[in-house]
Design a protein around this motif. Structure first.
Motif, PDB file in Angstrom:
ATOM      1  N   ASN A  21      50.402  48.347  29.222  1.00 43.26           N
ATOM      2  CA  ASN A  21      51.818  47.647  29.151  1.00 43.26           C
ATOM      3  C   ASN A  21      52.361  48.036  28.145  1.00 43.26           C
ATOM      4  N   THR A  22      53.499  48.756  28.147  1.00 42.70           N
ATOM      5  CA  THR A  22      54.369  49.086  26.892  1.00 42.70           C
ATOM      6  C   THR A  22      55.630  48.318  26.894  1.00 42.70           C
ATOM      7  N   GLY A  23      55.623  47.333  27.743  1.00 44.53           N
ATOM      8  CA  GLY A  23      57.084  46.494  27.709  1.00 44.53           C
ATOM      9  C   GLY A  23      56.851  45.516  26.877  1.00 44.53           C
ATOM     10  N   THR A  24      57.469  44.436  27.158  1.00 39.70           N
ATOM     11  CA  THR A  24      57.830  43.058  26.336  1.00 39.70           C
ATOM     12  C   THR A  24      57.089  41.845  27.054  1.00 39.70           C
ATOM     13  N   GLY A  25      56.993  41.942  28.138  1.00 38.84           N
ATOM     14  CA  GLY A  25      56.512  40.693  28.922  1.00 38.84           C
ATOM     15  C   GLY A  25      55.392  40.874  29.919  1.00 38.84           C
ATOM     16  N   PRO A  26      54.843  39.889  30.441  1.00 35.62           N
ATOM     17  CA  PRO A  26      53.500  39.979  31.381  1.00 35.62           C
ATOM     18  C   PRO A  26      54.083  41.073  32.506  1.00 35.62           C
ATOM     19  N   MET A  27      52.937  41.809  33.215  1.00 36.12           N
ATOM     20  CA  MET A  27      53.272  42.575  34.317  1.00 36.12           C
ATOM     21  C   MET A  27      52.017  42.185  35.264  1.00 36.12           C
ATOM     22  N   VAL A  28      52.730  41.693  36.632  1.00 35.49           N
ATOM     23  CA  VAL A  28      51.614  41.372  37.419  1.00 35.49           C
ATOM     24  C   VAL A  28      51.955  42.245  38.870  1.00 35.49           C
ATOM     25  N   TRP A  29      50.632  42.669  39.190  1.00 38.28           N
ATOM     26  CA  TRP A  29      50.676  43.330  40.558  1.00 38.28           C
ATOM     27  C   TRP A  29      49.573  42.927  41.580  1.00 38.28           C
ATOM     28  N   LEU A  30      49.618  43.122  42.724  1.00 35.15           N
ATOM     29  CA  LEU A  30      48.370  42.711  43.820  1.00 35.15           C
ATOM     30  C   LEU A  30      47.739  43.940  43.741  1.00 35.15           C
ATOM     31  N   ASP A  31      46.438  43.938  43.975  1.00 34.25           N
ATOM     32  CA  ASP A  31      45.713  44.814  44.078  1.00 34.25           C
ATOM     33  C   ASP A  31      45.052  44.913  45.644  1.00 34.25           C
ATOM     34  N   GLY A  32      44.888  45.818  46.330  1.00 39.03           N
ATOM     35  CA  GLY A  32      44.095  45.960  47.657  1.00 39.03           C
ATOM     36  C   GLY A  32      43.146  47.113  47.536  1.00 39.03           C
ATOM     37  N   LEU A  33      41.779  46.511  47.830  1.00 33.65           N
ATOM     38  CA  LEU A  33      40.943  47.554  47.906  1.00 33.65           C
ATOM     39  C   LEU A  33      40.061  47.599  49.113  1.00 33.65           C
ATOM     40  N   ASP A  34      39.501  48.722  49.417  1.00 38.20           N
ATOM     41  CA  ASP A  34      38.756  48.957  50.477  1.00 38.20           C
ATOM     42  C   ASP A  34      37.338  48.609  50.405  1.00 38.20           C
ATOM     43  N   ILE A  35      37.014  47.498  49.307  1.00 37.27           N
ATOM     44  CA  ILE A  35      35.738  47.159  49.123  1.00 37.27           C
ATOM     45  C   ILE A  35      34.339  46.960  50.044  1.00 37.27           C
ATOM     46  N   HIS A  36      34.825  46.484  50.995  1.00 39.25           N
ATOM     47  CA  HIS A  36      33.962  45.967  51.953  1.00 39.25           C
ATOM     48  C   HIS A  36      33.986  46.908  53.173  1.00 39.25           C
ATOM     49  N   ILE A  37      34.668  47.798  53.246  1.00 35.86           N
ATOM     50  CA  ILE A  37      34.378  48.925  54.149  1.00 35.86           C
ATOM     51  C   ILE A  37      33.508  49.997  53.414  1.00 35.86           C
ATOM     52  N   VAL A  38      33.706  50.258  52.124  1.00 41.69           N
ATOM     53  CA  VAL A  38      32.597  51.038  51.624  1.00 41.69           C
ATOM     54  C   VAL A  38      31.312  50.484  51.173  1.00 41.69           C
ATOM     55  N   LYS A  39      31.467  48.971  51.125  1.00 39.92           N
ATOM     56  CA  LYS A  39      30.184  48.298  51.120  1.00 39.92           C
ATOM     57  C   LYS A  39      29.422  48.253  52.347  1.00 39.92           C
ATOM     58  N   LEU A  40      30.031  48.369  53.602  1.00 34.97           N
ATOM     59  CA  LEU A  40      29.437  48.669  55.014  1.00 34.97           C
ATOM     60  C   LEU A  40      28.445  49.758  55.065  1.00 34.97           C
ATOM     61  N   PHE A  41      29.006  50.653  54.558  1.00 38.47           N
ATOM     62  CA  PHE A  41      28.382  52.037  54.380  1.00 38.47           C
ATOM     63  C   PHE A  41      27.471  52.310  53.203  1.00 38.47           C
ATOM     64  N   GLU A  42      27.336  51.580  52.211  1.00 40.45           N
ATOM     65  CA  GLU A  42      26.469  51.537  51.118  1.00 40.45           C
ATOM     66  C   GLU A  42      26.854  52.705  50.357  1.00 40.45           C
ATOM     67  N   ALA A  43      28.293  52.892  50.204  1.00 41.99           N
ATOM     68  CA  ALA A  43      28.446  54.370  49.546  1.00 41.99           C
ATOM     69  C   ALA A  43      29.102  54.064  48.401  1.00 41.99           C
ATOM     70  N   SER A  44      28.933  53.272  47.443  1.00 38.74           N
ATOM     71  CA  SER A  44      29.736  53.077  46.383  1.00 38.74           C
ATOM     72  C   SER A  44      29.147  53.603  45.144  1.00 38.74           C
ATOM     73  N   PHE A  45      29.884  54.356  44.543  1.00 37.25           N
ATOM     74  CA  PHE A  45      29.907  54.918  43.126  1.00 37.25           C
ATOM     75  C   PHE A  45      30.824  54.533  42.009  1.00 37.25           C
ATOM     76  N   ARG A  46      30.637  54.471  41.056  1.00 35.51           N
ATOM     77  CA  ARG A  46      31.511  54.193  39.894  1.00 35.51           C
ATOM     78  C   ARG A  46      31.093  54.799  38.696  1.00 35.51           C
ATOM     79  N   GLU A  47      32.253  55.248  37.838  1.00 40.97           N
ATOM     80  CA  GLU A  47      31.802  55.758  36.453  1.00 40.97           C
ATOM     81  C   GLU A  47      32.995  54.904  35.470  1.00 40.97           C
ATOM     82  N   GLY A  48      32.034  54.198  34.718  1.00 43.73           N
ATOM     83  CA  GLY A  48      32.876  53.426  33.901  1.00 43.73           C
ATOM     84  C   GLY A  48      33.637  53.897  32.756  1.00 43.73           C
TER      85      GLY A  48
END
Ligand code: 1HN
Length: 356
Positions: free
Chosen positions: A157-184
């Motif tokens: 955030n390079t602006g001057t006020g708070p920024m809010v957005w809605l996130d939608g993720l396919d987490i439970h589809i990936v979970k069903l298939f046990e196919a989750s990878f992450r790199e932090g």
């Protein structure tokens, strides 16, 4: 008890059967006939509860979260929108995650990547960016931004006020298939990515009704990763005089991948719809539980036996196979998303357009 029904307790089960169930159970076997009709229902029995979140009521919690934890410590400072039927499960529907993310001026959310794809739908604020695979896009209210599976992404955030957005993720589809990878963040390119491409590059390359003759970007996700609201809204306005209006959807468009014509994301179908003042849709239901976000205007939506009044930034969810109909009190725009694209490809999506 009817022995074709599942037994919540087994005291009415014939002793010979009960003995058989116990002995076969020890061998990790179970009788299908006890559970068949709960496994295969005659029609969808959604566990999702219809629900509406008033933005005015949840906004103070977002601001309070900023006092408690930094975006950096949180990695992503998100309040999960939990369906009341799925407390503690991070689900807004059975297949999808949704939450509201807030980032304050000067903060960054460090780069990471994961198998799960994300959509952003911008709620309020200005001056923040999200970077996807080395290209930044400035986020403005009403914009829809795609973060495809396994792409590095970070926000700032390079602006001057708070920024809010809605996130939608396919987490439970990936979970069903046990196919989750992450790199932090630790394995990633550092604090915030240095852009490799100028802002607007993808929009120019893929979003000007032109496609490169020697393409480098196959894959199921739209290479146009930002769909600015200014263009979307102007398109709806230009169409409203002559477009065929659907009795069930008003003027509804899907966000498309310009390379394939398919949905912009392979796992989450996204839509925008205009409902002019006083328009009332006929009852509709589909097998995809759907999340709606009011972008502009006011109205109400009947979902099953309940009625929900909505205004700007309110979020509501309609369960699979429950009839719903919208009524706009003023010109209204709704953004929505669901797993419809997945169900269509797997061959079991169904919808019903009722008269009335
Ligand atoms: C995530 O990576 C983001 O990148 C947002 O902004 C929400 C929810 C669960 C898991 C990962 C983001 C998320 C998330």
């Amino acid at each position: 008890m009817d022995s074709s029904r599942p037994a919540s307790s087994d005291h009415n089960i014939d002793p010979a059967r009960r003995d058989f169930y116990a002995r076969s159970g020890e061998r990790n076997l179970a009788p299908l006939w006890e559970v068949l009709h709960t496994l295969i229902t005659a029609e969808p029995q959604s566990a999702v509860r219809p629900h509406l979140w008033h933005y005015a009521a949840l906004r103070p919690f977002l601001l309070e979260a900023c006092e408690l934890i930094s975006a950096k410590e949180a990695e992503r400072r998100v309040l999960i929108l939990e369906n009341p039927a799925f407390k503690g499960q991070a689900k807004i529907t059975q297949s999808l995650f949704s939450g509201l993310q807030i980032i304050m001026p000067g903060e960054v959310a460090p780069p990471h990547r994961h198998s799960q794809a994300a959509l952003r739908f911008i709620i309020e604020g200005e001056g923040a960016y999200t970077a996807v695979d080395g290209e930044r896009t400035t986020m403005r209210p009403g914009d829809f931004v795609v973060t495809p599976s396994w792409t590095w992404h970070d926000h700032g955030n390079t602006g001057t006020g708070p920024m809010v957005w809605l996130d939608g993720l396919d987490i439970h589809i990936v979970k069903l298939f046990e196919a989750s990878f992450r790199e932090g963040a630790a394995a990633g390119p550092g604090e915030a990515t240095t852009p490799a491409q100028p802002e607007g590059y993808s929009a120019a390359r893929y979003g000007a009704n032109l496609l490169p003759v020697e393409d480098d970007r196959g894959g199921p996700s739209s290479p146009v990763f930002s769909y600015p609201y200014a263009r979307t809204r102007a398109a709806l306005e230009a169409m409203r005089q002559r477009a065929p209006w659907s009795r069930w959807h008003g003027l509804k468009m899907k966000y498309a991948n310009p390379v394939t014509g398919d949905y912009a994301m392979p796992t989450i179908a996204t839509f925008i719809q205009l409902l002019p003042k006083s328009f009332k849709t006929a009852p509709y239901r589909s097998t995809s539980s759907t999340v709606f976000v009011c972008v502009e205007g006011r109205g109400r939506t009947r979902i099953g036996e309940e009625s929900f009044a909505w205004g700007p930034h309110d979020i509501f969810v309609a369960p699979s196979w429950v009839r719903h109909s919208h009524e706009a009190e003023e010109d209204a725009v709704l953004f929505s998303f669901s797993d419809q694209g997945v169900q269509e490809k797997l061959g079991f999506f169904r919808e019903e357009k009722a008269e009335g």
